[in-house]
Design a protein around this motif. Structure first.
Motif, PDB file in Angstrom:
ATOM      1  N   THR A  64       0.316  -1.252   0.139  1.00 32.14           N
ATOM      2  CA  THR A  64      -0.111  -0.072  -0.003  1.00 32.14           C
ATOM      3  C   THR A  64       1.107   1.154   0.145  1.00 32.14           C
ATOM      4  OG1 THR A  64      -1.426  -1.089   0.968  1.00 32.14           O
ATOM      5  CG2 THR A  64      -1.731   1.286   1.313  1.00 32.14           C
ATOM      6  N   ARG A  72       0.020   8.812  -6.222  1.00 30.04           N
ATOM      7  CA  ARG A  72      -0.343   9.614  -5.186  1.00 30.04           C
ATOM      8  C   ARG A  72       0.256  10.797  -5.155  1.00 30.04           C
ATOM      9  NH1 ARG A  72      -5.523   9.652  -4.511  1.00 30.04           N
ATOM     10  NH2 ARG A  72      -5.340  11.164  -3.049  1.00 30.04           N
ATOM     11  N   VAL A  89      -9.501 -11.143  -6.214  1.00 24.21           N
ATOM     12  CA  VAL A  89     -10.553 -10.332  -5.707  1.00 24.21           C
ATOM     13  C   VAL A  89      -9.974  -9.367  -4.291  1.00 24.21           C
ATOM     14  CG1 VAL A  89     -12.495 -10.270  -3.886  1.00 24.21           C
ATOM     15  CG2 VAL A  89     -12.384 -12.013  -5.617  1.00 24.21           C
ATOM     16  N   TYR A  93     -10.101  -5.099  -4.478  1.00 23.29           N
ATOM     17  CA  TYR A  93     -10.941  -4.443  -3.745  1.00 23.29           C
ATOM     18  C   TYR A  93     -10.553  -1.910  -3.918  1.00 23.29           C
ATOM     19  CZ  TYR A  93     -11.589  -2.113   0.934  1.00 23.29           C
ATOM     20  OH  TYR A  93     -12.212  -1.025   2.692  1.00 23.29           O
ATOM     21  N   GLY A  94     -11.168  -1.992  -4.098  1.00 22.27           N
ATOM     22  CA  GLY A  94     -11.052   0.308  -4.316  1.00 22.27           C
ATOM     23  C   GLY A  94     -10.298  -0.221  -5.317  1.00 22.27           C
ATOM     24  N   GLU A  96     -12.157   0.329  -7.621  1.00 26.40           N
ATOM     25  CA  GLU A  96     -13.455   1.710  -8.871  1.00 26.40           C
ATOM     26  C   GLU A  96     -12.931   3.081  -7.933  1.00 26.40           C
ATOM     27  OE1 GLU A  96     -14.582  -1.513  -8.061  1.00 26.40           O
ATOM     28  OE2 GLU A  96     -15.419  -2.099  -9.398  1.00 26.40           O
ATOM     29  N   TRP A  97     -11.653   2.824  -7.088  1.00 29.88           N
ATOM     30  CA  TRP A  97     -12.168   4.115  -7.049  1.00 29.88           C
ATOM     31  C   TRP A  97      -9.780   4.722  -7.826  1.00 29.88           C
ATOM     32  CZ3 TRP A  97     -15.221   1.442  -4.038  1.00 29.88           C
ATOM     33  CH2 TRP A  97     -15.542   2.035  -3.276  1.00 29.88           C
ATOM     34  N   PHE A  98      -9.467   3.600  -7.553  1.00 29.46           N
ATOM     35  CA  PHE A  98      -7.930   4.147  -8.062  1.00 29.46           C
ATOM     36  C   PHE A  98      -8.018   4.787  -9.189  1.00 29.46           C
ATOM     37  CE2 PHE A  98      -6.543  -0.318  -5.810  1.00 29.46           C
ATOM     38  CZ  PHE A  98      -6.822   0.692  -4.459  1.00 29.46           C
ATOM     39  N   SER A 100      -9.744   7.244 -10.136  1.00 28.86           N
ATOM     40  CA  SER A 100      -9.208   8.682  -9.997  1.00 28.86           C
ATOM     41  C   SER A 100      -7.845   9.383 -10.146  1.00 28.86           C
ATOM     42  CB  SER A 100     -10.047   9.285  -8.367  1.00 28.86           C
ATOM     43  OG  SER A 100      -9.007   8.504  -7.333  1.00 28.86           O
TER      44      SER A 100
ATOM     45  N   VAL B  60     -14.999 -10.250   1.066  1.00 29.33           N
ATOM     46  CA  VAL B  60     -14.632  -9.066   0.040  1.00 29.33           C
ATOM     47  C   VAL B  60     -15.598  -8.364  -0.918  1.00 29.33           C
ATOM     48  CG1 VAL B  60     -12.757  -8.125  -1.153  1.00 29.33           C
ATOM     49  CG2 VAL B  60     -12.448  -9.301   1.088  1.00 29.33           C
ATOM     50  N   THR B  61     -15.909  -9.556  -1.390  1.00 33.76           N
ATOM     51  CA  THR B  61     -16.423  -8.926  -2.978  1.00 33.76           C
ATOM     52  C   THR B  61     -17.993  -8.456  -2.707  1.00 33.76           C
ATOM     53  OG1 THR B  61     -15.601 -10.736  -4.086  1.00 33.76           O
ATOM     54  CG2 THR B  61     -18.020 -10.502  -5.146  1.00 33.76           C
ATOM     55  N   THR B  64     -16.890  -4.836  -0.967  1.00 36.92           N
ATOM     56  CA  THR B  64     -16.655  -3.609  -2.021  1.00 36.92           C
ATOM     57  C   THR B  64     -18.156  -3.736  -2.824  1.00 36.92           C
ATOM     58  OG1 THR B  64     -14.800  -4.892  -1.934  1.00 36.92           O
ATOM     59  CG2 THR B  64     -15.404  -3.824  -3.775  1.00 36.92           C
ATOM     60  N   LEU B  67     -20.211  -0.944  -0.540  1.00 31.38           N
ATOM     61  CA  LEU B  67     -19.276   0.470  -1.157  1.00 31.38           C
ATOM     62  C   LEU B  67     -19.531   0.549  -2.379  1.00 31.38           C
ATOM     63  CD1 LEU B  67     -16.992  -0.907   1.238  1.00 31.38           C
ATOM     64  CD2 LEU B  67     -18.825   0.594   2.031  1.00 31.38           C
ATOM     65  N   VAL B  68     -19.375   0.024  -3.431  1.00 30.55           N
ATOM     66  CA  VAL B  68     -19.169   0.561  -4.670  1.00 30.55           C
ATOM     67  C   VAL B  68     -20.895   1.260  -5.390  1.00 30.55           C
ATOM     68  CG1 VAL B  68     -18.676  -0.246  -7.240  1.00 30.55           C
ATOM     69  CG2 VAL B  68     -17.523  -0.703  -5.806  1.00 30.55           C
ATOM     70  N   ASN B  71     -21.416   4.827  -2.252  1.00 29.44           N
ATOM     71  CA  ASN B  71     -21.196   5.723  -3.104  1.00 29.44           C
ATOM     72  C   ASN B  71     -20.410   5.804  -4.127  1.00 29.44           C
ATOM     73  OD1 ASN B  71     -17.280   6.177  -2.922  1.00 29.44           O
ATOM     74  ND2 ASN B  71     -18.788   7.910  -1.840  1.00 29.44           N
ATOM     75  N   ARG B  72     -20.266   5.190  -5.135  1.00 30.67           N
ATOM     76  CA  ARG B  72     -20.171   5.575  -6.844  1.00 30.67           C
ATOM     77  C   ARG B  72     -21.605   5.196  -7.126  1.00 30.67           C
ATOM     78  NH1 ARG B  72     -15.027   6.227  -7.413  1.00 30.67           N
ATOM     79  NH2 ARG B  72     -15.750   6.197  -9.847  1.00 30.67           N
ATOM     80  N   GLY B  94      -6.348   1.612   0.635  1.00 33.64           N
ATOM     81  CA  GLY B  94      -7.074   2.127  -0.204  1.00 33.64           C
ATOM     82  C   GLY B  94      -7.865   3.539  -0.879  1.00 33.64           C
ATOM     83  N   TRP B  97      -7.255   6.813  -1.979  1.00 34.79           N
ATOM     84  CA  TRP B  97      -8.008   6.984  -2.996  1.00 34.79           C
ATOM     85  C   TRP B  97      -9.676   6.958  -3.092  1.00 34.79           C
ATOM     86  CZ3 TRP B  97      -3.940   3.842  -2.474  1.00 34.79           C
ATOM     87  CH2 TRP B  97      -3.603   3.985  -4.167  1.00 34.79           C
ATOM     88  N   PHE B  98     -10.307   6.547  -1.805  1.00 39.10           N
ATOM     89  CA  PHE B  98     -11.201   6.709  -1.151  1.00 39.10           C
ATOM     90  C   PHE B  98     -12.192   8.476  -1.356  1.00 39.10           C
ATOM     91  CE2 PHE B  98     -11.657   1.793   0.397  1.00 39.10           C
ATOM     92  CZ  PHE B  98     -11.027   1.593  -0.657  1.00 39.10           C
ATOM     93  N   SER B 100     -12.078  10.270  -2.788  1.00 42.72           N
ATOM     94  CA  SER B 100     -12.406  10.913  -4.208  1.00 42.72           C
ATOM     95  C   SER B 100     -13.497  11.680  -4.336  1.00 42.72           C
ATOM     96  CB  SER B 100     -11.363  10.439  -5.310  1.00 42.72           C
ATOM     97  OG  SER B 100     -11.948   9.385  -5.640  1.00 42.72           O
ATOM     98  N   PHE B 103     -15.376   8.906   0.158  1.00 41.91           N
ATOM     99  CA  PHE B 103     -15.887   8.740   0.856  1.00 41.91           C
ATOM    100  C   PHE B 103     -14.234   8.036   2.405  1.00 41.91           C
ATOM    101  CE2 PHE B 103     -15.030   3.571   1.170  1.00 41.91           C
ATOM    102  CZ  PHE B 103     -15.444   3.165   1.987  1.00 41.91           C
TER     103      PHE B 103
END
Lengths: 377, 377
Positions: A64, A72, A89, A93-94, A96-98, A100, B60-61, B64, B67-68, B71-72, B94, B97-98, B100, B103
């Motif tokens: 990370t 960043r 998986v 995770y995350g 979708e935000w990366f 950005s 996790v799936t 995720t 949250l997607v 939020n998104r 992550g 990045w959230f 953005s 989140f």
């Protein structure tokens, strides 16, 4: 554009019990320095970011921090895929935000057909996949091998080609013709699951991960394994590790190698025990280097690992290159029968490179006593 | 502003072996529907998003996707912290990045002193922490309890208060005075580690997670546990689960409860075996409901679990509310000694709620034969 190609970071990997995270952080700093010096427009990581599907918390923290720093803080666009060692998986995770901050992480087969365009180049990010996933994706029962899947995938990608752009594939598989070292998982290597390099011809460059030696593909100017940033096995001891820098503004693209200098090297020493233990005998090894010893002696040596470690603290492997010059008759069989605990201790230490703990000695003694009692009855 | 307060999702939790993810996805859909209907400006999740530090890939799936979606896709700002069941490191991957997409996920103690301001409100996001972390953070050896840590933290937060804003604390701990149910980890509950509600008075609202029943704090108008969205134990069978909606534009803030309707309920049935098995006897239970049975019988019943499941497929617990009306003399001890396999099978099934597999029966028979042989020798 100009990008850097690396792969197979395997963050969290241990080398015969030694934690490699500090070495991996050092290699990361070198990769970042190259990216800055070479003023690349993006960094490509072609899979196996982690060593395990369930990475440890320190491994998650380490990776990370690297990704946050590179993307960043240093503002490099990142293009990364999951490899066979990653859990798509968990790593994904995350994701979708990366995007950005132009961090494009792809962990699902379907995403391979959604290219990412940066400047003059379309990048196709194909994560590691099993044939069954391609079978489901194309709804085609005839797909049985990675090879067959790639035929379909490359054709589907070509349909997405923008003719005004260069086309780069980022993937994680075994490409046919490669010579492989022995530090990656061999299960998928060879035979039907290999992808012939010819099939990748539509791409201007193919950034591969999976095999840990860049030498795995030597004669392909635009299909490359970057190899791992660190040496993970003795078969890689003589390698020069590094990354590729690719310029897309020429045709064919230009590819240059930038080496990484190991903080602590992995060295194979082949010599007699006497020479190895002789402090006047100089070897090009620091106390922190990882050392694989090829012993030339032909006689048994007691406590050999423990004694070698007094000279080379990070011995990771011990091999005999010559056959022992003794016959079974010459071995003191009586001694063997009389002192099984010592024998066990030597054996345990040779295998695990740790002496038996006191508790383990207690257990061993109890087990031996029970066995002897049974033998007496 | 107007926000929704939920907590303790425990995604991936199993209830006596039953996978709860479908139930959790249903509860999530209800929470989302409430957020949309109530037109909230943000959603607060006060810790324990996962049930385990190492959640499964399906967990996790599932999280995720939630949250997607929230939020998104639905564009709700999210404010979330890690709880004692989460690995802050894994959940936090992550998080840089959230933000953005508004989140705000906080997993480190230090982040609690960096409030997030949304509209008229400052949110302080305090993840679950151990006293040792506060000790290190304040570099103060005298901090030994959560209570002592909170005294310091609240004072430090107050220094960050913007007097023109409302102040909301999001936290995950045991607040003193609470009555707790038995489905959360009890280790940290009670005594020195409890935070007195009075200490939280500087905040306009405290959104708590950790205890699974909103009834844990009944007499505090602005310090609330949301409770879990699902019933996780029989002690919660009679509860009404739900979320809080908080309006900050009044002083004190207004707080209203919005209930969730369990897709499949958790029901306790107390009756005799004969009544329970009688299909003419109506119980307010669907075949998918989770059923805890309190048997009133005073006589032994063979294969009781297996037989109850023919009537109630998802029996999760079996309790005897009356003492068995037999003395040891009356039990057929000879029978017990003669048929240990049947006994083992019954016992195994009572404990695990699964019958022995054929392989397990083979192993059991082999072990029994070996034991009998020894006894004969």
């Amino acid at each position: 554009m100009r990008f850097l190609h690396t792969a197979d970071w395997h963050i969290g990997k241990k080398l015969h019990g030694y934690d490699l995270i500090p070495e991996q952080e050092d290699a990361y700093q070198q990769i970042k320095a190259i990216a800055k010096r070479e003023k690349v427009d993006a960094v490509v990581i072609a899979g196996d970011l982690y060593d395990r599907a369930l990475p440890s918390e320190p491994a998650v923290t380490a990776l990370t921090n690297m990704l946050v720093d590179l993307n960043r803080k240093e503002k490099f666009p990142l293009l990364a895929i999951s490899g066979n060692h990653d859990s798509g998986v968990r790593l994904g995770y995350g994701q979708e935000w990366f995007a950005s901050t132009d961090f494009f992480l792809r962990t699902r087969l379907a995403d391979a057909l959604k290219p990412v365009t940066l400047q003059d180049t379309q990048f196709f990010l194909l994560p590691y996949f099993e044939p069954v996933q391609a079978r489901q994706f194309f709804d085609d029962e005839s797909i049985r091998t990675v090879n067959q899947a790639m035929e379909r995938l490359v054709a589907a990608m070509q349909e997405k080609f923008d003719a005004t752009k260069k086309h780069v594939l980022i993937a994680h598989f075994f490409a046919a013709g490669s010579n492989h070292s022995d530090s990656e998982t061999l299960v998928q290597v060879g035979g039907l699951n290999a992808v012939p390099v010819d099939m990748l011809a539509p791409f201007d460059y193919v950034a591969l991960g999976h095999l840990h030696r860049k030498e795995a593909l030597q004669n392909e100017p635009t299909v490359k394994y970057s190899g791992s940033p660190l040496k993970f096995s003795t078969s890689e001891a003589a390698d020069t590790k590094g990354v590729w820098i690719i310029d897309t503004d020429q045709t064919p693209v230009s590819v240059t190698f930038e080496p990484l200098k190991p903080w602590h090297d992995l060295v194979v020493l082949e010599d007699s025990f006497t020479n190895l233990m002789d402090r006047d005998h100089a070897y090009a090894v620091t106390p922190e280097d990882f050392v694989a010893v090829n012993l030339t002696d032909t006689t048994p040596i007691t406590n050999v690992m423990q004694r070698l470690k007094t000279r080379f603290p990070r011995v990771i492997e011990l091999n005999r290159v010559n056959q022992l010059d003794v016959t079974p008759d010459e071995l003191d069989v009586k001694q063997v029968q009389q002192d099984p605990l010592t024998l066990l201790g030597d054996f345990f230490e040779q295998v695990t490179q740790h002496p038996l703990t006191e508790q383990q000695q207690v257990w061993a003694r109890q087990a031996l006593q029970a066995a002897e009692k049974e033998a007496d009855e």
